[in-house]
Motif scaffolding. Structure first.
Motif, PDB file in Angstrom:
ATOM      1  N   GLY A  11      39.392  45.645  17.779  1.00  0.00           N
ATOM      2  CA  GLY A  11      38.874  46.466  16.515  1.00  0.00           C
ATOM      3  C   GLY A  11      37.122  47.053  17.483  1.00  0.00           C
ATOM      4  O   GLY A  11      37.777  47.434  18.274  1.00  0.00           O
ATOM      5  N   PHE A  12      36.281  46.892  16.926  1.00  0.00           N
ATOM      6  CA  PHE A  12      35.191  48.031  18.226  1.00  0.00           C
ATOM      7  C   PHE A  12      34.495  47.538  19.256  1.00  0.00           C
ATOM      8  O   PHE A  12      34.670  48.472  19.969  1.00  0.00           O
ATOM      9  N   ILE A  13      34.247  46.062  19.736  1.00  0.00           N
ATOM     10  CA  ILE A  13      34.168  45.863  21.185  1.00  0.00           C
ATOM     11  C   ILE A  13      34.999  45.817  21.196  1.00  0.00           C
ATOM     12  O   ILE A  13      35.549  46.663  22.762  1.00  0.00           O
ATOM     13  N   GLY A  14      36.479  45.259  21.073  1.00  0.00           N
ATOM     14  CA  GLY A  14      37.459  44.787  21.692  1.00  0.00           C
ATOM     15  C   GLY A  14      38.149  45.741  22.417  1.00  0.00           C
ATOM     16  O   GLY A  14      38.554  45.772  23.385  1.00  0.00           O
ATOM     17  N   SER A  15      38.444  47.413  21.443  1.00  0.00           N
ATOM     18  CA  SER A  15      38.413  48.397  21.874  1.00  0.00           C
ATOM     19  C   SER A  15      38.211  49.238  23.182  1.00  0.00           C
ATOM     20  O   SER A  15      38.534  49.923  23.944  1.00  0.00           O
ATOM     21  N   HIS A  16      36.438  49.191  23.068  1.00  0.00           N
ATOM     22  CA  HIS A  16      35.458  49.247  24.004  1.00  0.00           C
ATOM     23  C   HIS A  16      36.259  49.176  25.565  1.00  0.00           C
ATOM     24  O   HIS A  16      36.263  49.021  26.635  1.00  0.00           O
ATOM     25  N   LEU A  17      36.235  47.378  25.211  1.00  0.00           N
ATOM     26  CA  LEU A  17      36.343  46.890  26.861  1.00  0.00           C
ATOM     27  C   LEU A  17      37.691  46.727  26.846  1.00  0.00           C
ATOM     28  O   LEU A  17      37.981  46.917  28.515  1.00  0.00           O
ATOM     29  N   CYS A  18      39.061  47.361  25.896  1.00  0.00           N
ATOM     30  CA  CYS A  18      40.316  47.580  26.542  1.00  0.00           C
ATOM     31  C   CYS A  18      40.210  48.971  27.472  1.00  0.00           C
ATOM     32  O   CYS A  18      40.975  49.038  28.179  1.00  0.00           O
ATOM     33  N   ALA A  19      39.478  50.031  26.885  1.00  0.00           N
ATOM     34  CA  ALA A  19      39.471  50.879  27.854  1.00  0.00           C
ATOM     35  C   ALA A  19      38.862  51.118  28.848  1.00  0.00           C
ATOM     36  O   ALA A  19      39.706  51.347  30.125  1.00  0.00           O
ATOM     37  N   ALA A  20      38.480  50.394  29.241  1.00  0.00           N
ATOM     38  CA  ALA A  20      37.508  49.939  30.214  1.00  0.00           C
ATOM     39  C   ALA A  20      37.803  49.515  31.516  1.00  0.00           C
ATOM     40  O   ALA A  20      38.156  49.864  32.411  1.00  0.00           O
ATOM     41  N   LEU A  21      39.111  48.227  30.454  1.00  0.00           N
ATOM     42  CA  LEU A  21      39.653  47.705  32.211  1.00  0.00           C
ATOM     43  C   LEU A  21      40.796  48.492  32.423  1.00  0.00           C
ATOM     44  O   LEU A  21      41.096  48.514  33.547  1.00  0.00           O
ATOM     45  N   VAL A  22      41.777  49.293  31.289  1.00  0.00           N
ATOM     46  CA  VAL A  22      43.080  49.975  31.658  1.00  0.00           C
ATOM     47  C   VAL A  22      42.361  50.808  32.829  1.00  0.00           C
ATOM     48  O   VAL A  22      42.663  50.972  33.602  1.00  0.00           O
ATOM     49  N   ALA A  23      40.953  51.546  32.285  1.00  0.00           N
ATOM     50  CA  ALA A  23      40.474  53.000  33.445  1.00  0.00           C
ATOM     51  C   ALA A  23      40.058  52.133  34.505  1.00  0.00           C
ATOM     52  O   ALA A  23      40.423  52.812  36.081  1.00  0.00           O
ATOM     53  N   ARG A  24      39.657  51.044  34.455  1.00  0.00           N
ATOM     54  CA  ARG A  24      39.882  49.772  35.924  1.00  0.00           C
ATOM     55  C   ARG A  24      41.385  49.559  36.639  1.00  0.00           C
ATOM     56  O   ARG A  24      40.863  49.432  37.802  1.00  0.00           O
ATOM     57  N   GLY A  25      42.293  49.786  36.560  1.00  0.00           N
ATOM     58  CA  GLY A  25      43.576  49.369  36.562  1.00  0.00           C
ATOM     59  C   GLY A  25      43.996  48.810  36.374  1.00  0.00           C
ATOM     60  O   GLY A  25      45.482  47.640  37.086  1.00  0.00           O
ATOM     61  N   ASP A  26      43.654  47.497  35.110  1.00  0.00           N
ATOM     62  CA  ASP A  26      43.746  46.473  34.974  1.00  0.00           C
ATOM     63  C   ASP A  26      45.593  46.257  33.939  1.00  0.00           C
ATOM     64  O   ASP A  26      44.974  47.876  33.437  1.00  0.00           O
ATOM     65  N   GLN A  27      46.070  45.365  33.911  1.00  0.00           N
ATOM     66  CA  GLN A  27      47.309  45.704  32.634  1.00  0.00           C
ATOM     67  C   GLN A  27      46.499  44.987  31.527  1.00  0.00           C
ATOM     68  O   GLN A  27      45.735  43.897  31.786  1.00  0.00           O
ATOM     69  N   VAL A  28      46.564  45.567  30.179  1.00  0.00           N
ATOM     70  CA  VAL A  28      46.156  44.771  28.936  1.00  0.00           C
ATOM     71  C   VAL A  28      46.739  45.111  27.927  1.00  0.00           C
ATOM     72  O   VAL A  28      47.777  45.359  27.380  1.00  0.00           O
ATOM     73  N   ARG A  29      47.034  43.190  27.152  1.00  0.00           N
ATOM     74  CA  ARG A  29      47.692  43.073  26.315  1.00  0.00           C
ATOM     75  C   ARG A  29      47.586  42.468  24.910  1.00  0.00           C
ATOM     76  O   ARG A  29      46.228  41.816  25.654  1.00  0.00           O
TER      77      ARG A  29
END
Ligand code: NAD
Ligand code: UD1
Length: 307
Positions: A11-29
Motif C-alpha cells: 500500500g501507500f505507507i507500507g511501500s515507503h516503509l518497506c523501501a526504507a527497511l530494505v535500504a537499511r539492510g533488513d529482510q522484509v516479508r
C-alpha cells in the motif's frame, strides 16, 4: 539484520516503509491482499505473501520466525468503513487481534514487538486543538472506533500476554504512491491530480474543515523509530505536524504549486466527517526523537512531481 513482517506493505505507507527497511539492510516479508495496494509497489528485495489479514491462519504462518511486525493493512477510508461496517470491522480490528495473538510466539517461544497503525480518527470531535495523546477518545466513525479497539487490545496484549507494542496515531498522511484515482483515497492525492489536469475539485461541505497533513517520509521516520520503543505498556503516539490546514487553503496552495487557477464545487458534507483535526507533536518528537516535519508546500511539490 532483522526479519520483519509488514502487513499492507504493497500500500501507500507500507511501500515507503518497506523501501526504507530494505535500504537499511533488513529482510522484509509482506502480507497483502492487493486490494488497494499493488504488486508494483513491492519494494525490491522484499518477499510477498498474497493473503488476507482477517484470516488468523494466514497471519500466523506469515509471522513465523520474524523479529518484529509492522501492522498497516486496513481499510484506510473512513467513508468505506461507513458503507461496509461489518466487513471493515473484521479487517480493521479482528485482524489486529490476530496479529497481536500470533506475536505471543512466532516459533522461538518469545513474544515479538508489534507496531500498528492507529489514527487521529480515534479522537472524534476535539474539545481543544492541538490534540495531545491524553485527549478523550470519542470516535465518530466505525473506522475510528475500530482503530481505538486496536489500541485497547494492544494494551491487553502487553499486560496479559507480554507482547510489546507501539500504536501510531497517523493524522492525514500524503505523498507519492497514494492512489489518486480512487474516490476513497486521501484528499491531497485526489485534489493534486485533478488540479494538475485543470479539472474541478469536489469539496464536501464548506471547505473550512481543517486537517493536519503529514508527509509520508515523516511517517516512515516515526515507524522506524517506533519498533525499538515497543513496550508492554503499549504506548501510543501522534504522528502529525501540529499545523492545521483548511481544505480551501490546501486548494490554494496546490494551485500555486501547479500554476493553475482552481475550480471548486461544493457537495454535501460526508457522514461522520470530523470538522477539525490537528495534533500535538511533542510526545512523539521527544520519545521517538523525530526531526521537524517537511513543509506542506515541499511535500505537495513531491506529489505533483510524481503524478
Ligand atoms: P493503503 O490502502 O494504501 O494500504 C493498505 C494496504 O493494506 C494495501 O496494500 C491493501 O492492499 C492492504 N490490505 C487491505 N485490506 C487487506 C486485507 N484484508 N488483507 C491483507 N491486506 C490488506 O492505505 P495507507 O494509507 O497506506 O494506510 C496504511 C495504514 O495506515 C492503515 O492501517 C490506515 O488505516 C492507517 N492510516 C492511514 C492514514 C492516511 O492518511 N493514509 C491516516 C491514519 C491511519
Ligand atoms: C484520513 C485517512 C484515514 C485516517 C485519518 C486520520 C485516507 C483515505 N483516510 O481520513 O485513514 O485515519 O485521515 O486523520 O487517507 N474531501 C473532500 N473532497 C474529496 C475527498 C475528501 O472534500 O474529494 C474532504 C473530506 O470530506 C474530509 C477531508 O477532505 O473533510 C479529508 O478527507 P480524507 O482525505 O478522506 O481523510 P479523512 O477522512 O480525514
Amino acid at each position: 539484520m532483522a526479519l520483519l513482517l509488514v502487513t499492507g506493505g504493497c500500500g501507500f505507507i507500507g511501500s515507503h516503509l518497506c523501501a526504507a527497511l530494505v535500504a537499511r539492510g533488513d529482510q522484509v516479508r509482506v502480507l497483502d491482499d492487493l486490494s488497494t495496494g499493488s504488486r508494483a509497489n513491492l519494494a525490491r528485495g522484499a518477499t510477498l505473501i498474497v493473503g488476507k489479514v482477517e484470516d488468523p491462519a494466514t497471519v500466523q504462518a506469515a509471522m513465523q520466525g520474524v523479529d518484529g511486525v509492522y501492522h498497516l493493512a486496513a481499510i484506510a477510508s473512513v467513508a468505506r468503513c461507513t458503507e461496509a461496517w461489518q466487513e471493515t470491522h473484521r479487517i480493521n480490528l479482528s485482524a489486529t487481534i490476530s496479529v497481536l495473538d500470533a506475536a505471543r510466539d512466532v516459533g522461538h517461544g518469545l513474544a515479538v514487538p508489534v507496531v500498528y497503525a492507529s489514527s487521529a480518527a480515534i479522537y472524534g470531535v476535539p474539545d481543544i486543538c492541538p490534540l495531545d495523546e491524553d485527549a478523550p477518545a470519542r470516535p465518530l466513525s466505525a473506522y475510528g472506533a475500530d482503530k481505538l479497539g486496536c489500541e485497547l487490545h494492544a494494551r491487553v496484549a502487553g499486560v496479559v500476554h507480554g507482547v510489546p507494542s507501539v500504536g501510531l496515531r497517523f493524522f492525514n498522511v500524503y505523498g507519492p504512491r497514494q492512489d489518486p484515482r480512487s474516490p476513497y483515497s486521501g484528499v491531497i492525492s485526489i485534489f493534486c491530480e485533478r488540479l494538475a489536469r485543470n479539472q474541478p475539485v469536489f469539496v464536501h461541505g464548506d471547505g473550512r474543515q481543517t486537517r493536519d497533513f503529514v508527509f509520508v517520509a515523516d511517517v516512515v521516520a516515526a515507524l522506524l523509530a517506533a519498533l525499538p520503543a515497543a513496550s508492554t505498556d503499549a504506548p501510543v503516539f501522534n504522528v502529525c505536524t501540529g499545523q492545521p490546514t483548511s481544505l480551501l487553503e490546501l486548494i490554494d496552495t496546490i494551485g500555486r504549486v501547479c500554476g493553475t487557477a482552481p475550480q471548486v464545487e461544493h457537495q454535501a458534507p460526508r457522514l461522520g466527517d470530523i470538522r477539525h483535526s490537528v495534533g500535538s507533536v511533542l510526545r512523539a518528537r521527544q520519545a521517538l526523537r523525530l526531526r521537524p516535519p517537511i513543509a506542506l508546500q515541499d511535500g505537495l511539490s513531491a506529489v505533483i512531481g510524481w503524478l
